[in-house]
Scaffold this motif. Sequence first.
Motif, mmCIF file in Angstrom:
data_model
loop_
_atom_site.group_PDB
_atom_site.id
_atom_site.type_symbol
_atom_site.label_atom_id
_atom_site.label_comp_id
_atom_site.label_asym_id
_atom_site.label_seq_id
_atom_site.Cartn_x
_atom_site.Cartn_y
_atom_site.Cartn_z
ATOM 1 N N GLN A 168 0.868 -1.174 0.000
ATOM 2 C CA GLN A 168 0.000 0.000 0.000
ATOM 3 C C GLN A 168 0.905 1.224 0.000
ATOM 4 O O GLN A 168 1.985 1.187 0.574
ATOM 5 C CB GLN A 168 -0.826 0.030 1.287
ATOM 6 C CG GLN A 168 -1.651 -1.197 1.526
ATOM 7 C CD GLN A 168 -3.050 -1.009 1.005
ATOM 8 O OE1 GLN A 168 -3.708 -0.037 1.322
ATOM 9 N NE2 GLN A 168 -3.503 -1.929 0.174
ATOM 10 N N LYS A 169 0.412 2.307 -0.618
ATOM 11 C CA LYS A 169 1.200 3.542 -0.551
ATOM 12 C C LYS A 169 1.243 4.027 0.884
ATOM 13 O O LYS A 169 0.255 3.966 1.593
ATOM 14 C CB LYS A 169 0.523 4.612 -1.416
ATOM 15 C CG LYS A 169 1.041 4.594 -2.835
ATOM 16 C CD LYS A 169 0.708 5.904 -3.535
ATOM 17 C CE LYS A 169 0.988 5.783 -5.013
ATOM 18 N NZ LYS A 169 -0.119 6.212 -5.848
ATOM 19 N N THR A 170 2.390 4.532 1.311
ATOM 20 C CA THR A 170 2.494 5.058 2.666
ATOM 21 C C THR A 170 1.961 6.492 2.666
ATOM 22 O O THR A 170 1.916 7.139 1.622
ATOM 23 C CB THR A 170 3.948 5.069 3.140
ATOM 24 O OG1 THR A 170 4.650 6.028 2.364
ATOM 25 C CG2 THR A 170 4.592 3.714 2.958
ATOM 26 N N ILE A 219 1.906 9.258 -0.407
ATOM 27 C CA ILE A 219 0.686 9.908 -0.888
ATOM 28 C C ILE A 219 0.877 11.421 -0.866
ATOM 29 O O ILE A 219 0.555 12.119 -1.830
ATOM 30 C CB ILE A 219 -0.526 9.471 -0.033
ATOM 31 C CG1 ILE A 219 -0.790 7.978 -0.272
ATOM 32 C CG2 ILE A 219 -1.758 10.303 -0.362
ATOM 33 C CD1 ILE A 219 -1.786 7.356 0.675
ATOM 34 N N ALA A 220 1.461 11.926 0.218
ATOM 35 C CA ALA A 220 1.690 13.369 0.334
ATOM 36 C C ALA A 220 2.600 13.862 -0.791
ATOM 37 O O ALA A 220 2.321 14.880 -1.431
ATOM 38 C CB ALA A 220 2.303 13.691 1.689
ATOM 39 N N ALA A 226 0.350 18.659 -7.876
ATOM 40 C CA ALA A 226 0.142 20.106 -7.845
ATOM 41 C C ALA A 226 1.140 20.809 -8.768
ATOM 42 O O ALA A 226 0.763 21.695 -9.549
ATOM 43 C CB ALA A 226 0.287 20.621 -6.417
ATOM 44 N N LEU A 227 2.400 20.393 -8.698
ATOM 45 C CA LEU A 227 3.426 20.960 -9.584
ATOM 46 C C LEU A 227 3.040 20.743 -11.041
ATOM 47 O O LEU A 227 3.203 21.624 -11.886
ATOM 48 C CB LEU A 227 4.775 20.285 -9.324
ATOM 49 C CG LEU A 227 5.610 20.847 -8.179
ATOM 50 C CD1 LEU A 227 6.852 20.007 -7.957
ATOM 51 C CD2 LEU A 227 6.003 22.286 -8.501
ATOM 52 N N THR A 228 2.525 19.556 -11.318
ATOM 53 C CA THR A 228 2.135 19.211 -12.685
ATOM 54 C C THR A 228 1.053 20.160 -13.189
ATOM 55 O O THR A 228 1.113 20.653 -14.317
ATOM 56 C CB THR A 228 1.631 17.753 -12.718
ATOM 57 O OG1 THR A 228 2.654 16.929 -12.169
ATOM 58 C CG2 THR A 228 1.306 17.305 -14.127
ATOM 59 N N ALA A 282 8.383 8.885 -11.778
ATOM 60 C CA ALA A 282 8.647 7.562 -12.333
ATOM 61 C C ALA A 282 9.285 6.633 -11.313
ATOM 62 O O ALA A 282 9.049 5.433 -11.326
ATOM 63 C CB ALA A 282 9.566 7.691 -13.550
ATOM 64 N N LEU A 283 10.096 7.187 -10.406
ATOM 65 C CA LEU A 283 10.925 6.335 -9.538
ATOM 66 C C LEU A 283 10.373 6.157 -8.127
ATOM 67 O O LEU A 283 10.826 5.289 -7.384
ATOM 68 C CB LEU A 283 12.343 6.905 -9.462
ATOM 69 C CG LEU A 283 13.077 6.981 -10.806
ATOM 70 C CD1 LEU A 283 14.409 7.701 -10.643
ATOM 71 C CD2 LEU A 283 13.313 5.589 -11.381
ATOM 72 N N LEU A 284 9.377 6.961 -7.768
ATOM 73 C CA LEU A 284 8.880 6.972 -6.390
ATOM 74 C C LEU A 284 8.491 5.580 -5.900
ATOM 75 O O LEU A 284 8.899 5.131 -4.827
ATOM 76 C CB LEU A 284 7.687 7.930 -6.295
ATOM 77 C CG LEU A 284 7.157 8.206 -4.903
ATOM 78 C CD1 LEU A 284 8.249 8.755 -4.016
ATOM 79 C CD2 LEU A 284 5.994 9.179 -4.963
#
Length: 713
Positions: A223-225, A229-230, A237-239, A293-295
Amino acid sequence: MSVTATAEPAQGAATAPHRVGGGLLDPRQLLRSTPDALRKLDPRTLWRNPVMFIVEVGAVFTTVLAVADPSFFAWLITVWLWLTVVFANLAEAVAEGRGKAQAATLRKAKQETVARRLAGWGTPDVREEPVDAGELRQGDVVVVEAGQVIPGDGDVVEGIASVDESAITGESAPVIRESGGDRSSVTGGTKVLSDRIVVRITQKPGESFIDRMISLVEGASRQKTPNEIALNILLAALTIIFLLAVATLQPMAIFAKSYNAAAPDSLTINGDGVTGIVLVSLLVALIPTTIGALLSAIGIAGMDRLVQRNVLAMSGRAVEAAGDVNTLLLDKTGTITLGNRQASEFHPVGGVSPADLAEAAQLSSLADETPEGRSVVVLAKTEYGLRAREDGLIPHAHFVPFTAETRMSGVDIDNRKIRKGAASAVTKWVTDNGGHPTGEVGPIVDGISASGGTPLVVAEQVAGEPARALGVIHLKDVVKAGMRERFDEMRRMGIRTVMITGDNPITAKAIADEAGVDDFLAEARPEDKLALIRAEQEGGRLVAMTGDGTNDAPALAQADVGVSMNTGTSAAKEAGNMVDLDSDPTKLIEIVEIGKQLLITRGALTTFSIANDVAKYFAIIPAMFAAVYPSLDAMNVMRLSSPASAITSAVIFNALVIVALIPLSLRGVRYRPASASQLLTRNLLLYGLGGIVAPFVGIKLLDLLVVQFLPGM
Ligand SMILES: Nc1ncnc2c1ncn2[C@@H]1O[C@H](COP(=O)(O)OP(=O)(O)OP(=O)(O)O)[C@@H](O)[C@H]1O
Ligand SMILES: [K+]
Ligand SMILES: [Mg+2]
């Protein structure tokens, strides 16, 4: 936070036994993961990664444009946009793929076995019946003998055996599993090598430890931590900001043209109208695609690094918490000491003969299944030739088992009661039963304690008479080698170490001093451990602890990082959020390092990604608009060959940088204790400055290649 590290590529990580090829990024690995990467193009999966989802939408858009109005440039950009998404998926697929070989090994261990269930266990008429391992229920009792596979997870309730756990740990040396102590849990699928044990099944059908391990190493349950997620929200938002910025470029170009009719249409390349394609390229170059891509790969790789050290993290959140831990709670016995508390001497008091003390001590220990209890029986036998009697041979014996709460164990036989245990507990028992503590006991107890040993006071009461102390048993334990160095290292990381023990304060202090922990808590009952953790957490600190006993379970559940030993009881394994298959409590130190490494890697690559995008801005915008706004030419430091080449080079660079950073995101940047300012400086220099410089060099080189080899750019 004073804790920090230098960021540098890590050296070769410890190789796990299951791993096929520890190579960091084998090209074959990329090839093998390609089908998975292509499957991940499915927008239903990809939308969870907002940055890459935008790139995919952009790629679909340019594909439509390229089909409607084909040109070499349009197709070139389109292909590289698709490659950008595929490379991002590849990073995740490669990270996931590393657990697949291990999952396959584990599946092999999951063979069906026939269990020898004992019906009526604990009653005089026990019957053995064969059942399918799959039919076992919680609470069933089975017997397993040398050469047989343990049919399910459980706790040993009788006997001691050597077990081959290589199926799950990859470690070929057999381990000892025994009833009573904190080494009682066994795992289904492992094999008994010698002797015979009786096991009470604790696993629910279909939820075996091996099943959970498989889904864990495959990343199926990941699961995403909250941190991820933050960060994802920030990237999204940057996008959006860049999306808006890019969308305003087109009106600006038209506006400029209305003033300067001579200006060539900047968004036309070789006479083809490619406005849409240019805008999408620009957007993709500017949004944080690298970290986007790498997160996920960074997170999976962090879990994987733990698996490589035989630690199973049940949640990614626990791994992150490990990176921020402030306080580390460690058990004394078995963690800081070797844990083999063995009876070494009998010290009688009040005129009792050594043989009488040994006899009483042995009687009280006959049914004491703890390692301490067994060692008392053995000492009495070897020193005084006392026979170890089977409890069945003593009529009317009622045994009082040891609990961490009472800190005593003993036996009631007819009109005689014998107790042994912690000095304070037994002294209280003596007074409660009409006796007077003798002054002889205190100095002996203190002497044993001061040497770091555990004193067990033995007392008896014969009906009608007041209780009295018979003497003291000396349990010896030894501090493990190298503990002081490890605690010094923790201190450099800014982590406070606290030793917790059920033992008396003098023993605790002797061991704490010898091992070099920062603090200790003595005479701790399970609820004291829990209270200590809560107090630390209320002070805003993150707490990690290791434990193995059932009495550790509540504290393991409360800790932010609760590492249970694989040898420990099932209750402890359920409660924690990590299991150490090697049952090495000092592993916590490595776990903390891996957690820090994960956080640092993520931070470093986020810095790099954003710095990179800023640099691209300066590389592309002037080249694109130099003709429309001649004043921008001053900024055109890179002197790229043409707008078409500038854009193509930027898009290609943007895609290639993802592939180039896959190895670093998988192995993580190296963690080394250092001061906070050192870390910040280093990281900003390496990943911030590096992130700014890299695109200038990379795009310039690509520009030269593009002009050289691609016609008409
Ligand atoms: N088998 C036993 N019978 C009677 N008393 C025991 C036995 N084992 C331990 N004790 C006493 O109970 C005390 C608490 O033991 P316990 O095993 O609960 O400690 P703990 O909380 O596990 O901490 P640690 O084992 O790390 O010292 C010991 O210090 C010892 O005095
Ligand atoms: K980018
Ligand atoms: Mg203990």
